[in-house]
Design an enzyme around this catalytic site. Sequence first.
Site, PDB file in Angstrom:
ATOM      1  N   GLY A  64       1.721  -6.146   0.564  1.00  0.00           N
ATOM      2  CA  GLY A  64       0.358  -6.690   0.559  1.00  0.00           C
ATOM      3  C   GLY A  64      -0.256  -6.579  -0.825  1.00  0.00           C
ATOM      4  O   GLY A  64      -0.888  -7.520  -1.328  1.00  0.00           O
ATOM      5  N   GLY A  65      -0.059  -5.433  -1.466  1.00  0.00           N
ATOM      6  CA  GLY A  65      -0.633  -5.213  -2.799  1.00  0.00           C
ATOM      7  C   GLY A  65      -0.084  -6.205  -3.804  1.00  0.00           C
ATOM      8  O   GLY A  65      -0.830  -6.793  -4.599  1.00  0.00           O
ATOM      9  N   GLU A  83      -3.180   0.615  -5.109  1.00  0.00           N
ATOM     10  CA  GLU A  83      -2.389   1.831  -4.880  1.00  0.00           C
ATOM     11  C   GLU A  83      -1.443   1.479  -3.749  1.00  0.00           C
ATOM     12  O   GLU A  83      -1.890   1.106  -2.665  1.00  0.00           O
ATOM     13  CB  GLU A  83      -3.333   2.965  -4.487  1.00  0.00           C
ATOM     14  CG  GLU A  83      -2.603   4.269  -4.306  1.00  0.00           C
ATOM     15  CD  GLU A  83      -3.436   5.258  -3.519  1.00  0.00           C
ATOM     16  OE1 GLU A  83      -4.641   5.371  -3.759  1.00  0.00           O
ATOM     17  OE2 GLU A  83      -2.848   5.893  -2.630  1.00  0.00           O
ATOM     18  N   CYS A 128      -0.159   8.657   1.204  1.00  0.00           N
ATOM     19  CA  CYS A 128       0.656   8.116   0.115  1.00  0.00           C
ATOM     20  C   CYS A 128       1.134   9.244  -0.793  1.00  0.00           C
ATOM     21  O   CYS A 128       1.965   9.009  -1.660  1.00  0.00           O
ATOM     22  CB  CYS A 128      -0.133   7.084  -0.662  1.00  0.00           C
ATOM     23  SG  CYS A 128      -1.631   7.775  -1.251  1.00  0.00           S
TER      24      CYS A 128
HETATM   25  N1  NAI Z   1       1.121   4.085  -0.008  1.00  0.00           N
HETATM   26  C1  NAI Z   1      -0.037   3.967   0.586  1.00  0.00           C
HETATM   27  O1  NAI Z   1      -1.063   4.419   0.102  1.00  0.00           O
HETATM   28  C2  NAI Z   1      -0.132   3.257   1.862  1.00  0.00           C
HETATM   29  C3  NAI Z   1       0.928   2.496   2.312  1.00  0.00           C
HETATM   30  N2  NAI Z   1       0.825   1.794   3.464  1.00  0.00           N
HETATM   31  C4  NAI Z   1       1.962   0.945   3.876  1.00  0.00           C
HETATM   32  O2  NAI Z   1       1.436  -0.274   4.364  1.00  0.00           O
HETATM   33  C5  NAI Z   1       2.011  -0.604   5.630  1.00  0.00           C
HETATM   34  C6  NAI Z   1       1.035  -1.439   6.434  1.00  0.00           C
HETATM   35  O3  NAI Z   1      -0.192  -0.819   6.416  1.00  0.00           O
HETATM   36  P1  NAI Z   1      -1.550  -1.508   6.041  1.00  0.00           P
HETATM   37  O4  NAI Z   1      -2.473  -0.420   5.752  1.00  0.00           O
HETATM   38  O5  NAI Z   1      -1.963  -2.449   7.095  1.00  0.00           O
HETATM   39  O6  NAI Z   1      -1.291  -2.259   4.645  1.00  0.00           O
HETATM   40  P2  NAI Z   1      -1.301  -3.788   4.264  1.00  0.00           P
HETATM   41  O7  NAI Z   1      -0.918  -3.861   2.846  1.00  0.00           O
HETATM   42  O8  NAI Z   1      -0.524  -4.600   5.200  1.00  0.00           O
HETATM   43  O9  NAI Z   1      -2.849  -4.227   4.416  1.00  0.00           O
HETATM   44  C7  NAI Z   1      -3.866  -3.680   3.626  1.00  0.00           C
HETATM   45  C8  NAI Z   1      -5.010  -4.669   3.538  1.00  0.00           C
HETATM   46  O10 NAI Z   1      -4.627  -5.799   2.758  1.00  0.00           O
HETATM   47  C9  NAI Z   1      -4.757  -6.998   3.505  1.00  0.00           C
HETATM   48  N3  NAI Z   1      -3.609  -7.827   3.130  1.00  0.00           N
HETATM   49  C10 NAI Z   1      -2.299  -7.443   3.135  1.00  0.00           C
HETATM   50  N4  NAI Z   1      -1.520  -8.457   2.701  1.00  0.00           N
HETATM   51  C11 NAI Z   1      -2.341  -9.496   2.423  1.00  0.00           C
HETATM   52  C12 NAI Z   1      -2.127 -10.819   1.947  1.00  0.00           C
HETATM   53  N5  NAI Z   1      -0.893 -11.280   1.693  1.00  0.00           N
HETATM   54  N6  NAI Z   1      -3.188 -11.620   1.770  1.00  0.00           N
HETATM   55  C13 NAI Z   1      -4.445 -11.166   2.035  1.00  0.00           C
HETATM   56  N7  NAI Z   1      -4.710  -9.920   2.493  1.00  0.00           N
HETATM   57  C14 NAI Z   1      -3.676  -9.098   2.691  1.00  0.00           C
HETATM   58  C15 NAI Z   1      -4.737  -6.574   4.958  1.00  0.00           C
HETATM   59  O11 NAI Z   1      -5.434  -7.486   5.757  1.00  0.00           O
HETATM   60  C16 NAI Z   1      -5.450  -5.231   4.866  1.00  0.00           C
HETATM   61  O12 NAI Z   1      -6.839  -5.426   4.837  1.00  0.00           O
HETATM   62  C17 NAI Z   1       2.382   0.739   6.187  1.00  0.00           C
HETATM   63  O13 NAI Z   1       3.396   0.659   7.132  1.00  0.00           O
HETATM   64  C18 NAI Z   1       2.814   1.461   4.957  1.00  0.00           C
HETATM   65  O14 NAI Z   1       4.145   1.136   4.672  1.00  0.00           O
HETATM   66  C19 NAI Z   1      -0.347   1.837   4.182  1.00  0.00           C
HETATM   67  C20 NAI Z   1      -1.430   2.591   3.792  1.00  0.00           C
HETATM   68  C21 NAI Z   1      -1.387   3.380   2.572  1.00  0.00           C
HETATM   69  O1  AKG Z   2      -3.522  12.929  -0.191  1.00  0.00           O
HETATM   70  C1  AKG Z   2      -4.671  12.462  -0.234  1.00  0.00           C
HETATM   71  O2  AKG Z   2      -5.663  13.165  -0.084  1.00  0.00           O
HETATM   72  C2  AKG Z   2      -4.887  11.011  -0.523  1.00  0.00           C
HETATM   73  C3  AKG Z   2      -3.798  10.170   0.016  1.00  0.00           C
HETATM   74  C4  AKG Z   2      -3.974   8.742  -0.321  1.00  0.00           C
HETATM   75  O3  AKG Z   2      -4.528   8.386  -1.336  1.00  0.00           O
HETATM   76  C5  AKG Z   2      -3.449   7.742   0.599  1.00  0.00           C
HETATM   77  O4  AKG Z   2      -2.730   8.111   1.529  1.00  0.00           O
HETATM   78  O5  AKG Z   2      -3.765   6.547   0.418  1.00  0.00           O
END
Ligand code: NAI
Ligand code: AKG
Length: 525
Positions: free
Chosen positions: A247-248, A267, A304
């Site tokens: 997504g990012g 992030e 994360c």
């Molecule tokens: N490393 C980190 O900090 C995190 C990683 N994740 C990862 O993300 C996966 C899915 O979780 P989500 O939180 O739903 O992340 P996601 O990246 O799918 O969505 C996050 C946000 O971005 C938007 N979005 C995503 N792709 C888009 C696109 N192509 N165009 C427009 N908007 C878009 C979504 O609607 C949502 O509001 C998890 O299974 C995990 O692998 C999730 C949360 C934190």
């Molecule tokens: O470990 C934390 O407090 C923050 C973790 C974080 O930034 C995330 O999971 O997106």
Amino acid sequence: MDTQIRGDMFIGADAVAGTAGELHAIDPASGQTLDPVYRGATRDQLDRACALADDAFDSYRETAPDVRAAFLEAIADNIMALGDALIERAMAETGLPRPRLEGERGRTCGQLKLFAQVVRDGRHLDVRIDPALPDRQPQPRPDLRLRKIAIGPVAVFGASNFPLAFSVAGGDTASALAAGCPVVAKAHPAHPGTSELVGRAVRDAVAGAGLPEGVFSLVMDTGYEIGGALVTDPRIKAVGFTGSRRGGLALWRMAQDRPEPIPFYGEMSSINPVLLLPEALGARADAIARGFVQSLALGAGQFCTNPGLVLALAGEPLDRFVSTAAEALSALPAATMLTPGIADAYRAGVAAIAKSDAVETVARGQEGHAHSCQAALFVTDAPRFLAEHALQDEIFGAASLVVRCADLHEMRAVIDALEGQLTAAIHMDAGDHDAARTLLPRLERRVGRILVNGFGTGVEVAHAMVHGGPFPATSDPRTTSVGSLAIDRFLRPVAYQDLPDDLLAPALKEANPLGIERLVDGKRG
Ligand SMILES: NC(=O)C1=CN([C@@H]2O[C@H](COP(=O)(O)OP(=O)(O)OC[C@H]3O[C@@H](n4cnc5c(N)ncnc54)[C@H](O)[C@@H]3O)[C@@H](O)[C@H]2O)C=CC1
Ligand SMILES: O=C(O)CCC(=O)C(=O)O
């Protein structure tokens, strides 16, 4: 404080329902749909939110420090005034337990208050003054004054895993508002009710402070259309995002492909290596293993900063670490994950690594229901890790991989092969300092935060914090998304040459009416 959940978004001051498609929160513990129904924003509603933000920008960015700081504090007070209604809704929408969410609320409000202090202090403006030198030979020097100004309206994508601290009024919103940028927030679809409550708290703080309504809007999206349109709207000048790498990257590309490309602060993904150096491991393998499993299991591993990779030298102490960690991990009850999609992604990630010939599964946690996380621990060795790049992929949940290294050279080779990371933890005793000294420069090239005898989960919100790192930990390694330095992402420098004093902003005037610290002719004062 109004704690009714109505299915609203906020386009400036207006509480409105969208009309584009339907969205329901799901209680991940029961799989049940939660009321009310939410509807996605239309293009017209998004257009109005961006137009209002653009209209608000010039007056909001020049608000007096006390006014802006009091506004940030009022957001925190309004969030606290939501009381239990906020915590209960967040529990229902995320499956996260009450103590975790109460702690997260404290962190969110503390973060807003920290940014209020930053605004009052004024150092983020980075004012530099090089007074004119009319008699300088061979050329006179003009009067030069630099300050940082807000970059413009900012789009914020709330994260799924921190429904308060990294969401509607989380770090990205707090730092953007502190910088003087109006915010158009895109709610995460997994917690629309929590987002509505917090969105109303921000909207009411805007009104209470007498600020233009466009300082804050909150939009919902049932798919990706509105999120994409937000990033590509010409009035948006920067983006804050926390979520998946896929997504990012998709949104980053959109931000770069615009006729006017803009900064995108995403992030995304990190496996946060934990290095167990020989003397520390020999002395306390069991204690480190128990601490490791505790950190791994936090929030069902949905951090994360989760310790997804352990590096240590092969031998009896590492065997002891693995067996104690395996025992602790096998006892872990299954924990509800944030969404069915995240639970499916976790299960698929664990199945893929378990199938690899390069790893052995040494422990699994307790089995649970369809949307829960069954923890997992795997072991491999450095040559196999180095040969299979997919072993570096983030598995979002409580899964980790131990890599046995033959010696410190091999450990260094593994570090050198790693992608960018948010954190690296080193467990070490005094006798490990020589090894640590050789590894530190390699870690510095890879990560945003290096910590000793602990684990990266639970980021301190402070002036000296860095929550960032090279790709794919983030899309821009020069900044942080947590801590007071995060404000820098939403500022840009402007220099004023020979501007008359009465046209200068207060921060730059000769008399320094704000009383802020400035660099005058190269000297702090
Ligand atoms: N490393 C980190 O900090 C995190 C990683 N994740 C990862 O993300 C996966 C899915 O979780 P989500 O939180 O739903 O992340 P996601 O990246 O799918 O969505 C996050 C946000 O971005 C938007 N979005 C995503 N792709 C888009 C696109 N192509 N165009 C427009 N908007 C878009 C979504 O609607 C949502 O509001 C998890 O299974 C995990 O692998 C999730 C949360 C934190
Ligand atoms: O470990 C934390 O407090 C923050 C973790 C974080 O930034 C995330 O999971 O997106």
